[in-house]
Design an enzyme around this catalytic site. Sequence first.
Site, PDB file in Angstrom:
ATOM      1  CB  VAL A  10      -0.970   0.035   1.209  1.00  0.00           C
ATOM      2  CG1 VAL A  10      -2.072  -1.001   1.051  1.00  0.00           C
ATOM      3  CG2 VAL A  10      -0.252  -0.131   2.528  1.00  0.00           C
ATOM      4  CB  SER A  11       0.525   4.496  -1.698  1.00  0.00           C
ATOM      5  OG  SER A  11       0.282   3.811  -2.887  1.00  0.00           O
ATOM      6  CB  THR A  12      -0.282   6.241   2.836  1.00  0.00           C
ATOM      7  OG1 THR A  12      -1.607   5.707   2.812  1.00  0.00           O
ATOM      8  CG2 THR A  12      -0.102   7.212   1.702  1.00  0.00           C
ATOM      9  CD  GLN A  15      -3.378   3.577   0.587  1.00  0.00           C
ATOM     10  OE1 GLN A  15      -2.234   3.273   0.284  1.00  0.00           O
ATOM     11  NE2 GLN A  15      -4.266   3.966  -0.317  1.00  0.00           N
ATOM     12  CB  SER A  38       5.200   5.977  -2.452  1.00  0.00           C
ATOM     13  OG  SER A  38       5.169   6.333  -3.795  1.00  0.00           O
TER      14      SER A  38
END
Length: 196
Positions: A10-12, A15, A38
């Site tokens: 997941v990017s962050t 999340q 990211s």
Amino acid sequence: MNKLVGYARVSTVGQDLKLQVEKLEKYGCEKIFQEKKSGAKTDREELAKALDYLREGDKLVVYKIDRLARSTFDLHKIAMDLSKKGIGLVFIKEQIDFTTPAGKLMFTMLGAIAEFERDLINERTKEGRERAKAQGKHMGRKGQDEKVVKKALKLYQDKDNNGLSVNDIVKMTGVPRSTIYSKIKERKKKATSVLF
């Protein structure tokens, strides 16, 4: 025995990886590497660990294509590296398995798209550079302030009188040693050409 190894990202930090992990477990992955970073960052440690863990005959399983790669070019590079090592690559959501005939066809098309994408980026970069030059913009790193460079050179010439070393001059002016030495070289060349 060949393994199914999962990779979830997941990017962050906020999340959730839960959905991806569930899908990977359902697919049969016995080991899952999880990343909260990211895709734009090149230092994806968990991906690096997963790639290091995989052996010939294993398959890397990812829930969605965009969880693995930042671009078509990036995806093709990862897939190529895995293919060379005899490791398969599977995307659950898109139903792509690069070890099947349909997957191999998709892989070939992906290579062509990646090459096209790279060529486009190179062309845009070249055009941007030419446009900037035409507008009189300086390309590359910003040069040193000429006044400061002159001050540094003056200090260098007077260093025997005032006892300064090149390191002292660098600290005082912020002009790099390489700039000082290259400017001195330039001046010596000019002086020599004037004599002949």
